[in-house]
Design a protein around this motif. Sequence first.
Motif, mmCIF file in Angstrom:
data_model
loop_
_atom_site.group_PDB
_atom_site.id
_atom_site.type_symbol
_atom_site.label_atom_id
_atom_site.label_comp_id
_atom_site.label_asym_id
_atom_site.label_seq_id
_atom_site.Cartn_x
_atom_site.Cartn_y
_atom_site.Cartn_z
ATOM 1 N N THR A 125 14.017 -1.789 9.182
ATOM 2 C CA THR A 125 13.193 -2.084 9.751
ATOM 3 C C THR A 125 11.593 -2.361 10.131
ATOM 4 O OG1 THR A 125 12.465 -3.732 11.539
ATOM 5 C CG2 THR A 125 13.721 -1.626 12.306
ATOM 6 N N GLY A 126 11.046 -2.980 9.439
ATOM 7 C CA GLY A 126 9.738 -2.710 9.373
ATOM 8 C C GLY A 126 8.966 -2.119 8.323
ATOM 9 N N ILE A 162 1.084 -1.267 0.321
ATOM 10 C CA ILE A 162 0.078 0.055 -0.132
ATOM 11 C C ILE A 162 0.931 1.128 -0.120
ATOM 12 C CG2 ILE A 162 -1.723 1.551 1.455
ATOM 13 C CD1 ILE A 162 -2.713 -1.742 1.821
ATOM 14 N N LYS A 207 10.360 -4.834 3.153
ATOM 15 C CA LYS A 207 10.996 -5.953 2.351
ATOM 16 C C LYS A 207 11.037 -7.871 1.875
ATOM 17 C CE LYS A 207 14.465 -5.810 5.492
ATOM 18 N NZ LYS A 207 13.716 -4.679 6.351
HETATM 19 N N1 LIG Z 1 3.374 -0.736 1.954
HETATM 20 C C1 LIG Z 1 3.264 -1.690 2.918
HETATM 21 N N2 LIG Z 1 1.688 -1.701 1.998
HETATM 22 C C2 LIG Z 1 1.137 -2.821 3.479
HETATM 23 N N3 LIG Z 1 1.732 -3.122 4.802
HETATM 24 C C3 LIG Z 1 3.026 -2.725 4.426
HETATM 25 C C4 LIG Z 1 3.639 -2.056 3.836
HETATM 26 N N4 LIG Z 1 5.024 -2.559 4.477
HETATM 27 C C5 LIG Z 1 4.832 -2.941 5.313
HETATM 28 N N5 LIG Z 1 3.435 -3.936 5.871
HETATM 29 C C6 LIG Z 1 3.723 -4.562 6.777
HETATM 30 O O1 LIG Z 1 4.591 -3.835 7.978
HETATM 31 C C7 LIG Z 1 4.858 -5.458 8.764
HETATM 32 C C8 LIG Z 1 6.175 -5.628 8.208
HETATM 33 O O2 LIG Z 1 6.325 -5.283 6.724
HETATM 34 P P1 LIG Z 1 8.125 -6.123 6.580
HETATM 35 O O3 LIG Z 1 7.733 -8.110 7.092
HETATM 36 O O4 LIG Z 1 7.577 -6.514 5.079
HETATM 37 O O5 LIG Z 1 9.212 -5.946 6.810
HETATM 38 P P2 LIG Z 1 11.115 -5.676 6.927
HETATM 39 O O6 LIG Z 1 10.752 -4.809 6.337
HETATM 40 O O7 LIG Z 1 11.243 -7.188 5.860
HETATM 41 O O8 LIG Z 1 10.912 -6.070 8.037
HETATM 42 P P3 LIG Z 1 12.421 -6.695 8.898
HETATM 43 O O9 LIG Z 1 13.772 -5.149 8.401
HETATM 44 O O10 LIG Z 1 12.331 -6.114 10.546
HETATM 45 O O11 LIG Z 1 12.344 -7.909 8.767
HETATM 46 C C9 LIG Z 1 3.731 -7.054 7.695
HETATM 47 O O12 LIG Z 1 3.096 -6.861 8.861
HETATM 48 C C10 LIG Z 1 3.803 -5.483 6.263
HETATM 49 O O13 LIG Z 1 2.318 -6.203 5.657
#
Ligand SMILES: Nc1ncnc2c1ncn2[C@@H]1O[C@H](COP(=O)(O)OP(=O)(O)OP(=O)(O)O)[C@@H](O)[C@H]1O
Length: 455
Positions: free
Chosen positions: A173-174, A144, A177
């Motif tokens: 983080t978060g 989103i 990715k």
């Molecule tokens: N653009 C987005 N639209 C909707 N939900 C999102 C979006 N970005 C992140 N999220 C939600 O936020 C949460 C964290 O996303 P994700 O696990 O992909 O992060 P990450 O970058 O892999 O973090 P980390 O480095 O801590 O592993 C998830 O629940 C994901 O669904």
Amino acid sequence: MDALKTILAVDDEPNMRRLLEISLRQAGYKALVAEDGKQALTIIHTQNVDCVVSDLHMPGMNGLALLQQIRQTSERLPFIMVTAQGEIQTAVEAMKLGAADYIQRPFELETLEMAISKAISNNRIALENSYLKADQQPAENGLIGQSKAMFVLKQMIQQVAPEKATVLITGETGTGKELIAKALHAASPRKNALFVPVNCAAIPADILESELFGHEKGAFTGAVKERVGKFELADGGTLFLDEITEMPIHLQAKLLRVLQEGVVEKLGGNRQIALDIRVVAATNRDPMQAVKDGKLREDLYYRLNVFQLNSPALREREADVALLAQHFLAKRGALLADSALGCLQAYRWPGNVRELENVLERAAILSGGRTIEPAHLPADIVSACAPATSIVSSVITQTENTAHQFSIPAATQQLERQLIEQALSACKGNKAKAAKLLEISERSLWYKLDQYSLK
Ligand SMILES: Nc1ncnc2c1ncn2[C@@H]1O[C@H](COP(=O)(O)OP(=O)(O)OP(=O)(O)O)[C@@H](O)[C@H]1O
Ligand SMILES: [Mg+2]
């Protein structure tokens, strides 16, 4: 797109072997032949074989005995039994012992081809199903965001998705990715095969290797069964290596070899398995810094970094906050007051989207599923939208008597009065709860209500 499949034909008659070899090649397989069960077992233990086609009648070890031997070390290798006319009873026995199919001599080449391709694809489906049951495949992606940064990112995903090239996703983080990796898979021609995530930080180093590569039966103490690794599972699909800098350095070297040669070897074996995998890796560190710190092999970094996608921090795309908040609250049927949205937009979000999701989840509970006000948000987020300067200016403009414009007691009272009003509205007039939020006793609250004529 699939890597070439290898079929082992076992038959004691030289002419039949030759015929099978030529036919299998014509059908687009890599063909191996063996003249008896013993030779067949040696081949199976030293090379990768995707399906065995074996004659039933052979001197020494017959087809049934061969099948039994194979099942000692490999539960899954598809096996097709070739029988003579009228040997249905033996064919049934072969199926009971785990043969995928049987065909009767004389057979058309097409019949053989059908049996092989069905056996291989059923085997694959069974493997994928066992994985899906264990590891719930993620729902369809939904990234989103309509900010400029997200728009550019989504465009890049669409461009890169059709390629087989590896992708390195960076970002705090978060920031989503893993969601980006899923979006890459969903937009690729591999979307019907598996997306297999491996979190290198979550799996103990000594287990990670067999998790990725799989192992042969007896590869080490405790390896009582053959194990399919994540590489093999991701064949035809996408392997997502999360937190790649947490992978032990010696494994990074092995990974590099897999990427360069397109083959893996199970632990405790020397069969090379050819695979067709798209690798996507992610890290929340600066990859160049990780190379300098010795956490990421430089050669692997260059190999992974064919494309780099950066997942932007939430604070760099304020425009997405409202949209994301709406998305997370829609599930709960809660609403967001403009004042609360203002706070969310002003906050710096060190934990990015994940933090936003958690804050809103908590706020929705506190608000009893109605409108979320600033009072339902954590204090550090509320203070983000009410920086000291704006409190001062609001107090100054609201103080009607200009003589008291800079009076500390007057301003303090005004702030106190506003805080009490907000707390009461957040707690729907419940004074005990409001007093708790305000961190004063209920008695002082009553006193102040009286003082400010708020009753
Ligand atoms: N653009 C987005 N639209 C909707 N939900 C999102 C979006 N970005 C992140 N999220 C939600 O936020 C949460 C964290 O996303 P994700 O696990 O992909 O992060 P990450 O970058 O892999 O973090 P980390 O480095 O801590 O592993 C998830 O629940 C994901 O669904
Ligand atoms: Mg992640």
